[in-house]
Design a protein around this motif. Structure first.
Motif, PDB file in Angstrom:
ATOM      1  N   CYS A  94       5.807   3.120  11.590  1.00  0.00           N
ATOM      2  CA  CYS A  94       7.216   2.403  11.087  1.00  0.00           C
ATOM      3  C   CYS A  94       6.337   1.488  10.091  1.00  0.00           C
ATOM      4  CB  CYS A  94       7.958   1.832  12.145  1.00  0.00           C
ATOM      5  SG  CYS A  94       8.859   3.398  12.946  1.00  0.00           S
ATOM      6  N   ASP A  95       5.646   0.459  10.543  1.00  0.00           N
ATOM      7  CA  ASP A  95       5.141  -0.638  10.244  1.00  0.00           C
ATOM      8  C   ASP A  95       4.571  -0.168   8.617  1.00  0.00           C
ATOM      9  OD1 ASP A  95       6.279  -2.189  12.035  1.00  0.00           O
ATOM     10  OD2 ASP A  95       4.282  -2.553  12.928  1.00  0.00           O
ATOM     11  N   GLU A  96       3.716   0.992   8.677  1.00  0.00           N
ATOM     12  CA  GLU A  96       2.837   1.217   7.700  1.00  0.00           C
ATOM     13  C   GLU A  96       3.979   1.729   6.554  1.00  0.00           C
ATOM     14  OE1 GLU A  96      -0.774   4.573   6.717  1.00  0.00           O
ATOM     15  OE2 GLU A  96       0.591   4.939   8.224  1.00  0.00           O
ATOM     16  N   THR A  97       4.873   2.280   6.706  1.00  0.00           N
ATOM     17  CA  THR A  97       5.929   2.748   5.837  1.00  0.00           C
ATOM     18  C   THR A  97       7.080   2.044   5.589  1.00  0.00           C
ATOM     19  OG1 THR A  97       7.027   4.276   7.438  1.00  0.00           O
ATOM     20  CG2 THR A  97       5.139   5.200   6.416  1.00  0.00           C
ATOM     21  N   LYS A  98       7.212   0.854   6.048  1.00  0.00           N
ATOM     22  CA  LYS A  98       8.357  -0.267   5.975  1.00  0.00           C
ATOM     23  C   LYS A  98       8.244  -0.839   4.609  1.00  0.00           C
ATOM     24  CE  LYS A  98      10.533  -3.698   8.511  1.00  0.00           C
ATOM     25  NZ  LYS A  98      11.779  -3.142   8.705  1.00  0.00           N
TER      26      LYS A  98
ATOM     27  N   PRO B 138       3.041   4.527   1.903  1.00  0.00           N
ATOM     28  CA  PRO B 138       2.669   5.669   2.185  1.00  0.00           C
ATOM     29  C   PRO B 138       4.142   6.279   2.338  1.00  0.00           C
ATOM     30  CG  PRO B 138       1.194   4.558   3.449  1.00  0.00           C
ATOM     31  CD  PRO B 138       1.823   3.362   2.498  1.00  0.00           C
ATOM     32  N   LEU B 139       4.370   7.521   1.796  1.00  0.00           N
ATOM     33  CA  LEU B 139       5.599   8.226   1.947  1.00  0.00           C
ATOM     34  C   LEU B 139       6.076   8.552   3.296  1.00  0.00           C
ATOM     35  CD1 LEU B 139       5.364  10.691  -0.939  1.00  0.00           C
ATOM     36  CD2 LEU B 139       7.148   8.900  -0.858  1.00  0.00           C
TER      37      LEU B 139
ATOM     38  N   LYS C 148      -2.544  11.969   6.513  1.00  0.00           N
ATOM     39  CA  LYS C 148      -1.690  10.970   6.230  1.00  0.00           C
ATOM     40  C   LYS C 148      -0.969  11.398   4.975  1.00  0.00           C
ATOM     41  CE  LYS C 148      -3.485   6.782   8.071  1.00  0.00           C
ATOM     42  NZ  LYS C 148      -3.936   5.510   7.680  1.00  0.00           N
ATOM     43  N   ARG C 149       0.213  10.983   4.572  1.00  0.00           N
ATOM     44  CA  ARG C 149       0.970  11.482   3.418  1.00  0.00           C
ATOM     45  C   ARG C 149       0.523  10.801   2.217  1.00  0.00           C
ATOM     46  NH1 ARG C 149       5.998  13.753   4.652  1.00  0.00           N
ATOM     47  NH2 ARG C 149       6.444  14.004   2.201  1.00  0.00           N
ATOM     48  N   ASP C 150       0.966  11.008   1.163  1.00  0.00           N
ATOM     49  CA  ASP C 150       0.551  10.604  -0.093  1.00  0.00           C
ATOM     50  C   ASP C 150       1.398   9.328  -0.354  1.00  0.00           C
ATOM     51  OD1 ASP C 150      -1.068  12.495  -0.887  1.00  0.00           O
ATOM     52  OD2 ASP C 150       0.290  13.792  -2.048  1.00  0.00           O
TER      53      ASP C 150
END
Length: 285
Positions: free
Chosen positions: A265-269, A71-72, A61-63
């Motif tokens: 998408c939901d995680e980074t939205k 998340p980025l 996972k991204r920082d």
């Protein structure tokens, strides 16, 4: 009990494993060379298997964005590099919260020519790989007042790749694929895309999927597209959709890709990122 050398059969506590496949061990280089004809086929098959395990492993996972703590995204264009201090934030925070001054070092937002100068300064002072990639991208496309210079861009991407930049490997792959600053060489293009993909660059992984599909390796292509879609790559999802229509992707695989893509998408939205996307889209019109 000690293991035995695969060539001479000598038992030894200090045998060295074959670096490619890890299947057998030898007491020295001479034994390894002598055993090579008998071991070559099995070695290549196992080495390929081990490489594929790395290539198709789930990405880390991204920082998180240091401002909004969301998340980025995996795509570089959805992140913003602060050329003043080298911080990376999401485009939502870049466009909606930090238009005038950097929230980390309070540096003023610069005009285009000054921003290019700042990238050059970070390269000279800090050997900053991300600054190299961004400056190389500007040379590739002749942006921000710079003349197109494919060779200069290629040189910057090479330097950044040696410092461990996934984005640099992605751009090097593109350079070899398109002949930008280098002779067209698909073997080298694939090599750099593979490195970038294993480091988490989804654009490179998408390109690998396209290359595999072009060569008729649809199962390998699908693996790449599934991973990329899981990380929010819309192009990969569209390729999976086309594969489903053509009967190359099962209903279960397509449904999983849709679920994974939406979850990413939901995680980074965020509302700020949605606003920034609109601003960027208008700028491209």
């Amino acid at each position: 009990m000690f293991e035995r050398c695969a060539s001479c059969g000598k038992a030894d506590a200090n045998l060295k494993a074959c670096t490619a496949c890890k299947l057998v061990k030898y007491c020295g280089v001479d034994c390894q060379v002598a055993h090579r004809p008998a071991h070559k086929k099995a070695c290549r098959e196992k080495a390929k298997e081990l490489f594929d395990e790395k290539l198709y492993a789930q990405p880390q996972k991204r920082d998180e964005c240091p401002i909004c703590m969301i998340p980025l995204p995996y795509h570089d264009e959805e992140c913003a590099y602060m050329s003043c201090c080298g911080k990376i934030i999401c485009i939502g925070c870049r466009y909606c919260l930090t238009r005038e001054h950097c929230p980390f070092c309070n540096a003023a937002d610069l005009t285009t020519p000054e921003a290019v100068k700042r990238l050059s300064e970070r390269i000279e002072k800090y050997n900053d790989s991300q600054a190299m990639v961004l400056l190389g991208f500007r040379y590739i496309n002749g942006l921000d007042g710079l003349q197109v210079d494919q060779s200069k861009a290629f040189e910057l991407f090479q330097r950044a790749s040696e410092l461990g930049s996934a984005s640099a490997h992605f751009h090097l792959g593109n350079s070899y694929h398109l002949g930008n600053g280098a002779e067209i060489d698909m073997k080298k293009a694939i090599h750099h895309w593979q490195i970038a993909a294993m480091m988490g660059n989804m654009q490179a992984r998408h390109n690998l999927g396209c290359a595999e599909a072009k060569n008729g390796n649809y199962n390998r292509a699908l693996k790449h597209f599934m991973i990329a879609a899981m990380c929010g790559d819309e192009d990969a999802l569209n390729n999976i959709k086309e594969g489903f229509r053509d009967g190359l992707v099962t209903k279960e695989e397509f449904e999983k890709a849709l679920r994974d893509y939406q979850a990413s998408c939901d995680e980074t939205k965020s509302e700020q990122r949605d606003k920034a996307a609109v601003i960027m889209a208008r700028g491209r019109e």
